[in-house]
Write a protein that holds these residues in place. Sequence first.
Motif, PDB file in Angstrom:
ATOM      1  N   GLY A   1       8.826   2.520   3.879  1.00 11.02           N
ATOM      2  CA  GLY A   1       8.790   1.715   3.067  1.00 11.02           C
ATOM      3  C   GLY A   1       9.199   1.639   1.420  1.00 11.02           C
ATOM      4  O   GLY A   1       9.171   1.041   0.613  1.00 11.02           O
ATOM      5  N   MET A   2      10.522   2.184   1.117  1.00 10.82           N
ATOM      6  CA  MET A   2      11.332   2.467   0.484  1.00 10.82           C
ATOM      7  C   MET A   2      12.620   1.251   0.423  1.00 10.82           C
ATOM      8  O   MET A   2      13.147   1.543   1.391  1.00 10.82           O
ATOM      9  N   PRO A   3      12.862   0.547  -0.363  1.00 10.91           N
ATOM     10  CA  PRO A   3      13.720  -0.749  -0.170  1.00 10.91           C
ATOM     11  C   PRO A   3      15.258   0.014  -0.417  1.00 10.91           C
ATOM     12  O   PRO A   3      15.815  -0.674  -0.101  1.00 10.91           O
ATOM     13  N   THR A   4      15.530   1.115  -0.969  1.00  2.95           N
ATOM     14  CA  THR A   4      16.705   1.460  -1.238  1.00  2.95           C
ATOM     15  C   THR A   4      16.699   2.864   0.168  1.00  2.95           C
ATOM     16  O   THR A   4      17.531   3.526  -0.436  1.00  2.95           O
ATOM     17  N   ALA A   5      16.407   3.292   0.801  1.00  3.05           N
ATOM     18  CA  ALA A   5      16.125   3.855   1.841  1.00  3.05           C
ATOM     19  C   ALA A   5      17.101   3.205   3.126  1.00  3.05           C
ATOM     20  O   ALA A   5      15.812   2.015   3.783  1.00  3.05           O
ATOM     21  N   PHE A   6      17.767   3.440   3.544  1.00 12.95           N
ATOM     22  CA  PHE A   6      18.026   3.207   4.963  1.00 12.95           C
ATOM     23  C   PHE A   6      18.587   3.643   5.734  1.00 12.95           C
ATOM     24  O   PHE A   6      19.083   4.781   5.286  1.00 12.95           O
TER      25      PHE A   6
END
Length: 476
Positions: A59-64
């Motif tokens: 749910g973290m937009p900058t985690a990938f």
Amino acid sequence: MDLTKELAPFFDETRARFIELSDEIWRYAELRYEEWDSARYHRKMLEDEGFRITPDLAGMPTAFHAEAGDGGPVIAILGEFDALPGLSQQSGALARVAAPETGDNGHGCGHHLLGAGAHWAAVAVKRYLARHGLPGQIRFYGCPAEEGGSGKTFMAKAGAFDRLDAALSWHPDYETGVVTAVTLANLQVQFRFNGVASHAALAPHLGRSALDAVELMNVGVNYLREHMPGDARVHYAITNSGGASPNIVPAQAAVLYLIRSPSNETTRRLYERVCDVARGAALMTGCRVDIEFEKACSNLVFNRTLADAMHDSLIQIGEPTFEQHEVDAARAVQRTFSDDERQALLAEAGTAEMPAIGPLLAYRPEQTRLSFASSDVGDVSWVVPTAQCVTACYAYGTAFHSWQMVAQGKSALAHKGLEAAAKVLALTAIDLLSKPQRLAEAKAELIARGGGPGYQSPIPDGVAPALKSGVTHRTA
């Protein structure tokens, strides 16, 4: 063929590109969960290299994560890219001079280097596997919010590391070696006190001061310190002092606590005692307290099997050598240290003269020591066998989270440490991909230490990353 020699042309050809990557992330200097440009820059380069991107982890937009290869074991290399608030600093300066282009923030823990080095290593492994047609998968993890957000803990809780065979990481430092220390677990909690506003002169008896509650809580916790274990740590920052007018009884005030100890369980017990102090402060002042659990991370589980493999790679690369201009620059930075800092560093070095740049650390895995720092790499290490190294990127003795560390973030020494780390990570990953038995031994060691299936997240169910409102729709 000697693997270091085979990979040398790749590192020579790509050096400028990855130095530019680290310097750009240094300039962005973005804070936890909002590393939009940093994550985007990493992702674009990885996509151009042919990696498959899985975005929005936990749910973290900058985690990938970015994956390449097929079949065989899956090796992860962990990258970070978040900065710290209040540490803006001009590159190369020998005094505190803010850098307008970075706003108020600065890379006082070297995560711009950490992410770039991990990225560089992942690309090297990907190209090596493709060139030789070998099975195996390499994953680069873009991990946000290590500073004050425990992004990897949320990722571990969401299962982002479950399918891995090993995880590798590094950290910029002023020495070089394989990490054999274990870290402290921690919890971060916001205590918000709600009272009653009133005129401080005309009707003070009608007011209930939330600021009084914060101050009484801090006094109570300071008395608690005598009765805490010696290896525990508690820190706090007042995040809302109740306003700017002494003529108003403050109706709201808040304090943020960071609680640490060597294990999740002892940290949790200490947290409950701190909560009792907060409740007592609220009772004494007639206020209400709301306790908001923000984040947590686990202590590190050392894995000697993987550490041995990483040390072998470090020895293959050899001890870094430094040019005279790098030594001179380090000495100039050291002259900005206080007398107390210099005396402490001389005692640490055990020499009559402080080295300009830290030497290669002795590798003593049988003497695991406790570090009083914390890292969300700890949660990865409970899920999958994990190893870390450090490389010299700063003048010996540079304090972490300091303006001196930010100022050295784009130096020749920083870039040299960045490259050394990328080579260690790449060699270790390639070695592990070719030795499934070593991976099996590392997994067995993790299970013997209580990790693997025994992992329990220190973050309670229902707690989500503290993203600021309105950002979850953005694409990194």
